[in-house]
Design an enzyme around this catalytic site. Structure first.
Site, short mmCIF file in Angstrom:
data_model
loop_
_atom_site.label_atom_id
_atom_site.label_comp_id
_atom_site.label_asym_id
_atom_site.label_seq_id
_atom_site.Cartn_x
_atom_site.Cartn_y
_atom_site.Cartn_z
N ALA A 108 0.78 -1.25 0.00
CA ALA A 108 0.00 0.00 0.00
C ALA A 108 0.81 1.30 0.00
CB ALA A 108 -0.96 0.00 1.18
N ALA A 109 2.04 1.31 0.51
CA ALA A 109 2.75 2.58 0.61
C ALA A 109 3.14 3.09 -0.78
CB ALA A 109 4.01 2.41 1.46
N PRO A 110 3.06 4.41 -1.02
CA PRO A 110 2.75 5.48 -0.07
C PRO A 110 1.25 5.74 0.15
CG PRO A 110 3.39 6.42 -2.18
CD PRO A 110 3.53 4.93 -2.31
N GLY A 111 0.37 5.04 -0.55
CA GLY A 111 -1.05 5.20 -0.22
C GLY A 111 -1.94 5.67 -1.35
N LYS A 113 -3.31 4.00 -3.99
CA LYS A 113 -4.49 3.13 -4.21
C LYS A 113 -5.36 3.11 -2.96
CE LYS A 113 -2.58 1.52 -8.11
NZ LYS A 113 -1.32 2.27 -7.95
N GLU A 131 1.68 -2.42 4.49
CA GLU A 131 2.99 -2.19 3.87
C GLU A 131 4.02 -3.02 4.63
OE1 GLU A 131 4.42 -0.77 1.19
OE2 GLU A 131 6.31 -1.45 2.05
N ASP A 158 4.26 -9.01 6.47
CA ASP A 158 4.65 -9.72 5.27
C ASP A 158 3.39 -10.35 4.66
OD1 ASP A 158 7.31 -11.00 3.98
OD2 ASP A 158 5.64 -12.44 3.90
N ASP A 175 -0.76 -4.33 -5.70
CA ASP A 175 -0.09 -3.34 -6.55
C ASP A 175 1.40 -3.64 -6.37
OD1 ASP A 175 0.46 -1.20 -8.16
OD2 ASP A 175 0.13 0.31 -6.60
N CYS A 228 3.41 -1.42 -12.60
CA CYS A 228 3.72 -0.33 -13.53
C CYS A 228 4.88 -0.76 -14.41
CB CYS A 228 3.98 0.98 -12.79
SG CYS A 228 5.10 0.80 -11.43
N1 SAM Z 1 0.04 0.85 -3.93
C1 SAM Z 1 0.98 1.93 -3.75
C2 SAM Z 1 0.33 3.24 -4.18
O1 SAM Z 1 -0.61 3.21 -4.98
O2 SAM Z 1 0.75 4.28 -3.68
C3 SAM Z 1 2.27 1.70 -4.48
C4 SAM Z 1 2.86 0.37 -4.16
S1 SAM Z 1 4.45 0.09 -4.81
C5 SAM Z 1 4.14 -0.20 -6.49
C6 SAM Z 1 4.83 -1.49 -4.18
C7 SAM Z 1 4.92 -1.58 -2.68
O3 SAM Z 1 5.24 -2.95 -2.35
C8 SAM Z 1 6.01 -0.74 -2.06
O4 SAM Z 1 5.49 0.05 -1.04
C9 SAM Z 1 7.00 -1.76 -1.50
O5 SAM Z 1 7.59 -1.33 -0.30
C10 SAM Z 1 6.12 -2.97 -1.27
N2 SAM Z 1 6.88 -4.24 -1.26
C11 SAM Z 1 8.20 -4.44 -1.52
N3 SAM Z 1 8.51 -5.74 -1.36
C12 SAM Z 1 7.38 -6.37 -1.00
C13 SAM Z 1 7.08 -7.71 -0.67
N4 SAM Z 1 8.00 -8.65 -0.72
N5 SAM Z 1 5.82 -8.00 -0.33
C14 SAM Z 1 4.86 -7.05 -0.30
N6 SAM Z 1 5.10 -5.76 -0.59
C15 SAM Z 1 6.34 -5.42 -0.94
#
Ligand code: SAM
Length: 450
Positions: A108-111, A113, A131, A158, A175, A228
């Site tokens: 979810a980070a940075p938020g 979606k 996150e 996790d 995402d 993306c």
């Molecule tokens: N959904 C967010 C938004 O719309 O602002 C963007 C998400 S970004 C594409 C992917 C996110 O997945 C990051 O915040 C990252 O820290 C997290 N991430 C990294 N490794 C991960 C893992 N093994 N499992 C789950 N999330 C992970």
């Protein structure tokens, strides 16, 4: 201008795009569009320059210094890339938003979606915004609090931990962390850092994420997978794998041909791909599938684990809300939190199974029998602003407030008051008579514009 593309990327994309390759490459010499998504509970929906696949998205003709705009800090809008707002079209078509839904935004980070989902879901739904990277939960929590909703929980787990919540969610959004090919124009570092090896590593990680969260989706629940990036290894191949491993129903999405979105139709799923030369946005991919196999559902406990505050505190706090019906208050040490009554037991379950960072809206801290209002309460869309004295600040003073500078002493009574810029609340001040205590959170303060 980001040329040259990595060789292996170009070698894959050229044949995939054929005659469109030149247009795709040329699009990468153009500046990326700037877009925002407004918060319908705090701001009017855009009239002009609307992004066609979302109700609240708008293109801007230049990039303002968002940090200097008080409305940005009040949660009136979120700065977000346009293509990813297509999430709204998908959610509207594959879920019934009039129903109470339990929704997980797993990465979810940075938020972006999560705040979008909060604007779409009914108040009878619950969003869990998760996150995994601890340091990134701060920005997620900040953006969630600015958006101002009650029906949200922020967690730091996790994906594998969600297996403890078998069959719990109606919707899971993944995402995924990806190789970022769709961001080459906006973020030249993504282009520099790209390699076939990182794309392969991302694909492995995404597969693990999908495998881990799948049991948490209930039967007939919907999984939305997005990234993306363009490469099939990080997109189509996961959908094929899901269809081979599990019983799923592929969900087609109706799009307007004028939007320029490419439909990817495979035997067992539909995907939707965004290219920057075909539309006004960056590269993006999304697909939706419905889970058809049976899943047993985790049991929800019968009573909340957190105690209630004293009756007198509850009576006072109810006067702080425009619509106190359906809200209950819980005490966590000295902190009093408002949560949706219908999700009190769910929150107990989530607290038991996950690392919960935020639940509902923190209203006040009790200090020597006095209430000190919490910053999140000021930003909450359901705050009864008329219950408080207000300090109206013009733009310069609002910026000084956001920098946590010393403020001029206004006329009026002593005590806690809302710092306002136009109709938007920025936070709290404590009026002490001869001085003003600026209560803007230190970790959020802006460091420019003095
Ligand atoms: N959904 C967010 C938004 O719309 O602002 C963007 C998400 S970004 C594409 C992917 C996110 O997945 C990051 O915040 C990252 O820290 C997290 N991430 C990294 N490794 C991960 C893992 N093994 N499992 C789950 N999330 C992970």
């Amino acid at each position: 201008m980001i040329f040259p593309f990595p060789r292996a990327f170009e070698d894959r994309m050229k044949p995939a795009l054929g005659a469109e390759w030149e247009k795709f490459a040329t699009a990468h010499t153009q500046p990326p569009p700037v877009s925002i998504r407004v918060n319908p509970s705090k701001h009017n929906l855009p009239g002009a320059d609307r992004i066609p696949w979302t109700t609240a998205g708008q293109y801007l003709n230049q990039r303002p210094v968002f940090t200097l705009d008080p409305a940005f800090h009040a949660g009136a809008y979120y700065v977000q890339e346009a293509s990813s707002m297509f999430l709204e079209t998908v959610v509207r078509q594959v879920t019934d938003l009039t129903q109470p839904l339990r929704v997980l935004d797993l990465c979810a980070a940075p938020g972006g979606k999560s705040t979008h989902l909060l604007s779409l879901l009914s108040q009878d739904s619950l969003l869990v915004a998760n996150e995994v990277i601890r340091s990134r939960t701060s920005v997620l929590s900040e953006n969630i609090q600015k958006w101002g909703n009650l029906n949200v929980v922020v967690t730091n787990n996790d994906p594998a931990h969600f297996q403890r919540l078998h069959g719990y969610f109606d919707v899971i959004v993944v995402d995924a962390p990806c190789s970022g090919e769709g961001l080459f124009r906006k973020d030249p570092d993504a282009c520099q850092e790209w390699s076939t090896e990182t794309a392969a590593l991302c694909a492995q990680r995404q597969r693990r994420i999908l495998r881990d969260c799948w049991p948490a989706l209930k039967k007939n629940g919907v999984l939305l997978y997005c990234s993306c990036t363009y490469n099939p290894e990080e997109n189509e191949e996961h959908l094929t794998w899901l269809a081979e491993q599990h019983e799923i129903e592929p969900l087609p999405i109706k799009t307007d041909p004028s939007w320029g979105i490419q439909q990817v139709r495979k035997e067992n799923f539909y995907g939707y791909r965004f290219y920057p030369h075909r539309l006004n946005g960056e590269g993006f991919f999304i697909a939706a599938v419905r889970k058809k196999q049976d899943e047993h559902t985790v049991a929800i406990k019968s009573k909340p684990t957190l105690p209630s505050p004293p009756r007198a505190s509850i009576d006072l706090l109810r006067t702080w809300l425009t619509n106190p019906g359906g809200v209950i208050f819980l005490r966590h040490n000295d902190l009093i939190i408002a949560v949706p009554e219908r999700y009190a037991m769910d929150i107990a379950l989530l607290q038991h199974e996950l690392n919960v960072i935020i639940k509902g809206v923190a209203m006040a801290t009790v200090k020597r029998d006095k209430f000190v209002p919490e910053h999140a309460a000021a930003l909450y869309g359901g705050l009864q602003k008329d219950a408080f004295h207000k300090v109206l600040m013009q733009e310069q003073e609002a910026r000084a407030y956001l920098r946590k500078d010393t403020l001029p002493v206004p006329e009026g009574p002593k005590g806690f008051a809302l710092a306002m810029n136009e109709k938007l609340t920025l936070g709290w001040v404590n009026l002490l008579g001869n001085r003003v205590n600026n209560l803007y959170p230190t970790s959020w303060k802006i460091r420019m514009g003095s």
